[in-house]
Design a protein around this motif. Sequence first.
Motif, PDB file in Angstrom:
ATOM      1  N   ASP A  73      11.196   3.306 -59.337  1.00 52.22           N
ATOM      2  CA  ASP A  73       9.495   3.085 -59.046  1.00 52.22           C
ATOM      3  C   ASP A  73       9.236   3.068 -57.576  1.00 52.22           C
ATOM      4  OD1 ASP A  73       7.034   3.240 -59.439  1.00 52.22           O
ATOM      5  OD2 ASP A  73       6.791   1.284 -60.520  1.00 52.22           O
ATOM      6  N   PRO A  74       9.532   4.061 -56.939  1.00 53.73           N
ATOM      7  CA  PRO A  74       9.462   4.104 -55.419  1.00 53.73           C
ATOM      8  C   PRO A  74       8.054   3.951 -54.988  1.00 53.73           C
ATOM      9  CG  PRO A  74      10.704   6.232 -56.211  1.00 53.73           C
ATOM     10  CD  PRO A  74       9.852   5.532 -57.455  1.00 53.73           C
ATOM     11  N   ASN A  75       7.005   4.112 -55.788  1.00 54.88           N
ATOM     12  CA  ASN A  75       5.570   4.069 -55.410  1.00 54.88           C
ATOM     13  C   ASN A  75       5.506   2.473 -55.140  1.00 54.88           C
ATOM     14  OD1 ASN A  75       4.811   6.629 -55.445  1.00 54.88           O
ATOM     15  ND2 ASN A  75       4.704   6.658 -57.770  1.00 54.88           N
ATOM     16  N   GLN A  76       5.967   1.498 -55.979  1.00 59.06           N
ATOM     17  CA  GLN A  76       6.012   0.069 -55.728  1.00 59.06           C
ATOM     18  C   GLN A  76       6.509  -0.534 -54.574  1.00 59.06           C
ATOM     19  OE1 GLN A  76       3.949  -1.477 -57.818  1.00 59.06           O
ATOM     20  NE2 GLN A  76       3.515   0.298 -58.750  1.00 59.06           N
ATOM     21  N   LEU A 113      22.436  15.711 -57.111  1.00 56.06           N
ATOM     22  CA  LEU A 113      21.482  16.307 -56.170  1.00 56.06           C
ATOM     23  C   LEU A 113      20.358  17.038 -56.969  1.00 56.06           C
ATOM     24  CD1 LEU A 113      23.294  17.264 -52.788  1.00 56.06           C
ATOM     25  CD2 LEU A 113      22.702  14.972 -53.691  1.00 56.06           C
ATOM     26  N   LYS A 114      20.374  16.972 -58.139  1.00 57.15           N
ATOM     27  CA  LYS A 114      19.213  17.566 -58.910  1.00 57.15           C
ATOM     28  C   LYS A 114      17.885  16.663 -58.734  1.00 57.15           C
ATOM     29  CE  LYS A 114      22.002  20.125 -62.220  1.00 57.15           C
ATOM     30  NZ  LYS A 114      22.504  20.122 -63.700  1.00 57.15           N
ATOM     31  N   ASN A 115      16.839  17.165 -58.667  1.00 48.17           N
ATOM     32  CA  ASN A 115      15.596  16.622 -58.655  1.00 48.17           C
ATOM     33  C   ASN A 115      15.642  15.169 -57.616  1.00 48.17           C
ATOM     34  OD1 ASN A 115      14.652  17.799 -60.981  1.00 48.17           O
ATOM     35  ND2 ASN A 115      15.931  16.476 -62.105  1.00 48.17           N
ATOM     36  N   LEU A 116      16.133  15.673 -56.348  1.00 53.54           N
ATOM     37  CA  LEU A 116      15.767  14.541 -55.237  1.00 53.54           C
ATOM     38  C   LEU A 116      14.485  14.188 -55.013  1.00 53.54           C
ATOM     39  CD1 LEU A 116      18.292  16.124 -52.645  1.00 53.54           C
ATOM     40  CD2 LEU A 116      18.805  13.868 -53.893  1.00 53.54           C
ATOM     41  N   ARG A 117      14.195  13.042 -54.889  1.00 51.51           N
ATOM     42  CA  ARG A 117      12.989  12.357 -54.552  1.00 51.51           C
ATOM     43  C   ARG A 117      12.831  11.772 -53.195  1.00 51.51           C
ATOM     44  NH1 ARG A 117      12.752   7.672 -58.657  1.00 51.51           N
ATOM     45  NH2 ARG A 117      14.967   7.540 -58.211  1.00 51.51           N
ATOM     46  N   LYS A 118      11.827  12.304 -52.671  1.00 49.44           N
ATOM     47  CA  LYS A 118      11.344  11.953 -51.198  1.00 49.44           C
ATOM     48  C   LYS A 118      10.720  10.409 -51.437  1.00 49.44           C
ATOM     49  CE  LYS A 118       8.354  13.416 -48.429  1.00 49.44           C
ATOM     50  NZ  LYS A 118       7.387  14.123 -47.529  1.00 49.44           N
ATOM     51  N   VAL A 119      11.149   9.533 -50.643  1.00 47.76           N
ATOM     52  CA  VAL A 119      10.446   8.347 -50.974  1.00 47.76           C
ATOM     53  C   VAL A 119       9.950   7.741 -49.520  1.00 47.76           C
ATOM     54  CG1 VAL A 119      11.906   7.364 -52.715  1.00 47.76           C
ATOM     55  CG2 VAL A 119      12.778   7.001 -50.546  1.00 47.76           C
TER      56      VAL A 119
END
Length: 935
Positions: free
Chosen positions: A69-72, A630-636
């Motif tokens: 949950d990178p938004n937290q 490396l699928k759906n890499l999420r920039k944090v």
Amino acid sequence: MKMRLMGLLFAVLFYTGVDAQQKRSLTHDDYDGWESLSAERITKNGKWVGYMISPQDGDARLEILPYTDPNQKTIIHRAQGWSFSPDDAFAVGKIVPQKDSVRMLKLKKAKKDDMPKDSLFILNLSAGKIEKMANVKSFDIPSEEGSWIAIHFEKEKPVKKDEADSTAKAEKPKKTDGTKLQVRSLDGSKSYEFERVKSYGFSGDGKFLQYVLAEEDTLDNAAIYLLNLNSGESMAVHEGNTEYSRVSFSPKSTYLAFISTNDSSKAEKPYYQLYLTPTEALALEELVNKDSEGILDNGRLSSDAGIRFTEDERRLFFGVAEDYVDYAYKSDTTILDEERVSLDIWGWQDAEIQPMQLRNKSREERRAYTATMDLASKKITQLEDREVNNIILENKIERDFALVWTDAPYRRNYSWDVQIGRDVYLIDFTSGQKTLVEKSLPGYPSLSPEGNYVTWYASNDSTWMAYDIAQKNKINLTQGLDVDFYEELHDSPSLPGSYGTAGWLAKDEAILINDRYDIWKIDPKNPSQAINITQGMGRANAIEFRRLSLDREERSIDPKATLYLTAFNEVNKQSGLYQTSINAKSAPKEILMTDHRYYGFNKAKNSDEITVRRSTYQENPDLHLGDLTLKNLRKVSNLNPQQANVKWGSVELVSYLANDGVPLQGLLFKPENFDANKKYPMMVYFYERNSNGLHNYRSPAPSASTINIPYFVSNDYLVFVPDIKYDLGLPGPSAYNCIIPGVQSIVARGFVDADNMAIQGQSWGGYQVAYLITQTNMFKAAGAGAPVVNMTSAYGGIRWGTGMSRMFQYEQTQSRIGGTLWEKPIYYLENSPLFFMDRVKTPVLIMHNDEDGAVPWYQGIEMFMALKRLNQPAWLLQYNGEDHNLRQRKNRKDLSVRLSQFFDHYLKGAPAPLWMTEGLPAVEKGKTLKYELED
């Protein structure tokens, strides 16, 4: 309703258009706030990620977030030196004072004791609770296990006298270097405090903490203690000596060792002893002193070398120094200081020239020769000595032998031959017996994980070699293979290097060796049966494959595990990831290959989560979360959101032919909203080869020596960066051969203002700038930083940063002449711009600083004086006390302003600044900067 929606849509489009039009150019004021990311970490269980975001000048911040949950995010401002705890439950680090506050106090001349001090934070990851403590000097946590922290506080200010009480006297503080140490569990459930602590440290497993008490006033009450963190018992290990140092736990925390002396801290010739005690039941034993049998003759225990143990804790290693020598001249108290002679004598027979000796003097004064002790028999074996004085001890010492080497027989040649060999031996820890591996071995040898082989790259034969330790024979690992293992693009007179190795398979069954593109599995017992595990796919497609190691503690490669390969295409500059296996029957399988740069792969120790950085010229190198698909890499992270409001531009990979027909590549940076029908001024920058950096992000930053590409592109310049390949003996003509046709190929495309082009380079690039303006007048202005213009004088100069002679640079490396001044005098003359300065018609801005440790700064003076004598426009910027590249940010900012003003004047017709038209007289130095523009 429809009208309202149409109106809203129009408003959005209108404001979007306005925003696009309102994008601005970069200014020099943008540098300080431009951010970078560093210190990225992931917990062992993969559940938490953290990283630092730091402006170039200002207060950094730490961002910590749950992987799922990178938004937290938890943001801790001004954090520094942070880490996750070994149990993955906490994050800890310092909080430094606000930079602006510190600056204001400095302006007010505040005393050191009145300056704000660091604080500490402890973040409970699951609860999200932050605990802070003030006035912290340092902290430590165990490296491997445990949930403890030790907090060392700053010295407390003395209590002031109560002015209301006339009888009260201010308590005089006791003189000591020690301060309070708090040792506590990270959750705060247990805590211990100790006063007067000078130093401290945990055992790796978090079971013990050692701490040293400082002396107080004139009392001999220094001591070393051991705290058992399981029982909470603190025990005195030793008391009464004046110094305790080099305190070390053995790998399993079975032992505590340290070095100590009872000689005065002011003693000129202190002698030390090495002590050892078990940690569970203290039984201190003095192991080594200056009279110990087995140490170097006329030696003494060194306090400058650390203590290490073998992994099985049966041996420890320590250093032995030369005993003190009395010199009658030094000891003669009848001689005044003003009567003592001070000189350096350069002897032709010396192994190192005087500048190198002086540069290395303090290191040599602290030189220690490694010795080892068998803890069962207490036998000491001296491993290094005065002849063979370099030992290679592994990070984890698991064998009873090691490699030692010496380059003493060849050292005298080092001033002109930086590829001297070294005599390499195996040394037995028990007997001290040395077995010769190879005389004059090139490069640096290493041991295989199981200790069966020594390997090295033999640059003189361009082959990989192995030495079978049991059979005592050498093996040519790559002989007969129809591929080159040397650096194929190597173009200097030195012997080419290799592409390195990728590790050993378990049980030393095979070594993985890289060629330019592919990876080879080679069994030292049967090297003729080498297998290209990438199936030649790399060479066939110009893709450089390199094994990705994701286990920082890896000892050897599991042959059954998936083999991950980073991939880089040399032609189109794409990069990504492939996978294969050691025994694959087919070519590597592509996981991802895109127009980005991928780097900084970091995998959780006990799970599959990874972090990785990704960038392009336009895309900041933000941190991304994912797995090895490396699928759906999420920039944090979100570096530099302000870039969206800046005219940034783009970069294009270009191809062209050198004058001799060799295909080359270069980078063309173009302004935002580039219009091919317009004419743009163009800057040309170069240094060796740069086209592989197509997808590197380039931050706006004040210049240490070269133009900042984003700044100039944002200010509507084209910037062209061509690759250069060199012919030996012809560095100047080679630069012309590659740079000029590259520039002409860009001009031919029709959007370059050919009357307003400039070149700029630093060091080797500065030399080429100086050379080119003697050969062509196609550039309207030039910038040359630290340029060598006279190879005949520079050849005999000194690189003051290292104390080395510069001869090697011309005979072997970058300057590429390939012989001595007396062997090839014409080459030195014809490649030296100074002798052709009368041809120069291009205004030049030179920077050469008076503490340049690489290029003698008189080279810049020779260039300037020649141009001044010829009445050609030239300026020399000499930053006082500065090195080859500017170190101080204030000077970098100053250079950035002057570079932009200089090139804006010549290429854009901007008014000249006063420093160009009036100069900066010595009487005005420090009073004005003369940035003002002429009316």
